[in-house]
Design an enzyme around this catalytic site. Structure first.
Site, PDB file in Angstrom:
ATOM      1  N   GLY A   1       0.801  -1.222   0.000  1.00 51.52           N
ATOM      2  CA  GLY A   1       0.000   0.000   0.000  1.00 51.52           C
ATOM      3  C   GLY A   1       0.826   1.260   0.000  1.00 51.52           C
ATOM      4  O   GLY A   1       2.060   1.237  -0.043  1.00 51.52           O
TER       5      GLY A   1
ATOM      6  N   GLU B   1       6.961 -10.572   0.811  1.00 48.56           N
ATOM      7  CA  GLU B   1       5.896 -11.151  -0.016  1.00 48.56           C
ATOM      8  C   GLU B   1       5.806 -10.409  -1.342  1.00 48.56           C
ATOM      9  O   GLU B   1       5.689 -11.014  -2.400  1.00 48.56           O
ATOM     10  CB  GLU B   1       4.534 -10.956   0.666  1.00 48.56           C
ATOM     11  CG  GLU B   1       4.186 -11.895   1.747  1.00 48.56           C
ATOM     12  CD  GLU B   1       2.774 -11.619   2.219  1.00 48.56           C
ATOM     13  OE1 GLU B   1       2.146 -12.585   2.651  1.00 48.56           O
ATOM     14  OE2 GLU B   1       2.291 -10.476   2.152  1.00 48.56           O
TER      15      GLU B   1
END
Length: 353
Positions: A262, A286
């Site tokens: 984000g 990730e």
């Protein structure tokens, strides 16, 4: 592209799938997620429902995906179950109202549970690739996820061959699948950039039922410009980590970082890159976002390992424009490896979420 494997339309591919079957899809976030076959599958489900016939499929993915997959299948009431993680508004509403059975889990366990048979038979793997050979060698696109395991376990395979993604991605992936106990050994990764597997997934070409040709970027929403609040958060995180180095609680050469997803995560990484007391660092994460491209170009990231490149169209095009350089510094792994606690604990990942 293979001439021996049939080229299908998305509708022809969807017509091969039967009610009640379970599908392992590619994708981790919208990166590398299939785009055309799921939409055709949703349309087929809706047509079957309109005729009063049942049509639902089990859906296993790496994590969340794009709206073309999770959104369309959820709105068509085409999911028998969904696991392990999702973030789509339509799917979330269907889960919360009890229409779609759903269960979450630690993402590193999904592939293992698939191999153990906890989800039953994997009838299909539907996977996005940037290249495929006559003999069943598949080069994945922008994510690893559970694709390698799905391709191995599935009875049949459908490939979305996406021309948007450069075939030069070959070499960015490190495909390593641990053996099942009692034959499992340690995962031989001792630093973020280590490689221990293959650059592609090799399967029996007889399993590949068809290829669907596509040309579309990943459905990654553009990131906002850094605002004063996210910039301040980033500055404070960077200052905190710098103070931990000064206090000796983090080694002076620093440790690999994991970053969340984000706009705030983007801002935090940017501030880490600008802080004078934080040296160039590795990432073991990730997801790799737009800020990683900037930091690699600035020399602030030495190597970056993840299971997906969740980047805007503009950022991924920058990677493709200089792909040989980025391939030396980026590694994409199956989620079973990128999120594995064994590796994370061994190399001392600092997790920032």
């Amino acid at each position: 592209m293979s001439r021996k494997i049939p080229v299908l339309t998305a509708e022809e591919a969807a017509a091969l799938i039967e009610n009640g079957q379970t599908i392992g899809f590619s994708g981790f976030t919208p990166a590398g997620a299939c785009k055309e076959i799921p939409k055709a599958l949703a349309a087929r489900a809706q047509a079957q429902h309109d005729q009063g016939k049942p049509f639902k499929v089990g859906v296993i993915t790496g994590a969340s995906t794009g709206d073309s997959l999770d959104g369309h299948l959820a709105r068509a009431d085409a999911m028998l179950f969904r696991t392990p993680y999702q973030s789509n508004a339509s799917l979330r509403e269907a889960i919360n109202t009890g229409k779609i059975p759903y269960f979450d889990m630690h993402l590193s366990l999904t592939a293992q549970y698939m191999k153990y048979g906890f989800f039953g038979k994997i009838h299909w793997a539907i996977v996005e690739a940037c290249d495929i050979s006559d003999d069943g060698e598949i080069v994945l696109s922008t994510s690893g996820g559970v694709s390698p395991t799905a391709l191995q376990l599935a009875d049949k395979v459908l490939i979305e061959l996406n021309a948007f993604h450069s075939k030069q991605l070959r070499g960015i992936h490190d495909i390593y699948i641990p053996q099942s106990p009692p034959h499992r050994r340690e995962i031989p990764i001792y630093s973020a950039g280590d490689r221990c597997g293959e650059v592609s997934v090799k399967i029996d070409p007889a399993k590949i039922a068809g290829i669907v040709l596509t040309n579309a970027p990943d459905e990654v929403a553009p990131f906002r410009e850094t605002d004063p609040v996210s910039e301040k958060i980033g500055e404070q995180v960077a200052e905190f980590l710098a103070s931990e180095i000064k206090a000796g609680r983090i080694p002076r050469e620093f440790l690999p970082l994991q970053s969340g997803v984000g706009n705030i995560a983007n801002a935090v990484l940017g501030c880490l890159g600008k802080h004078k007391d934080i040296p160039a660092f590795d990432m073991y994460s990730e997801v790799l976002q737009d800020s990683v491209v900037d930091l690699i170009e600035q020399g602030k990231i030495k190597t970056a390992s993840a299971t997906s490149m969740t980047m805007s169209k503009q950022a991924i095009e920058r990677v493709y424009a200089n792909i040989e350089h980025f391939k030396k510094l980026l590694v994409l792994r199956p989620i079973e490896i990128s999120n594995n606690p064994e590796v994370v604990r061994r190399i001392g990942v600092v997790s920032v979420n």
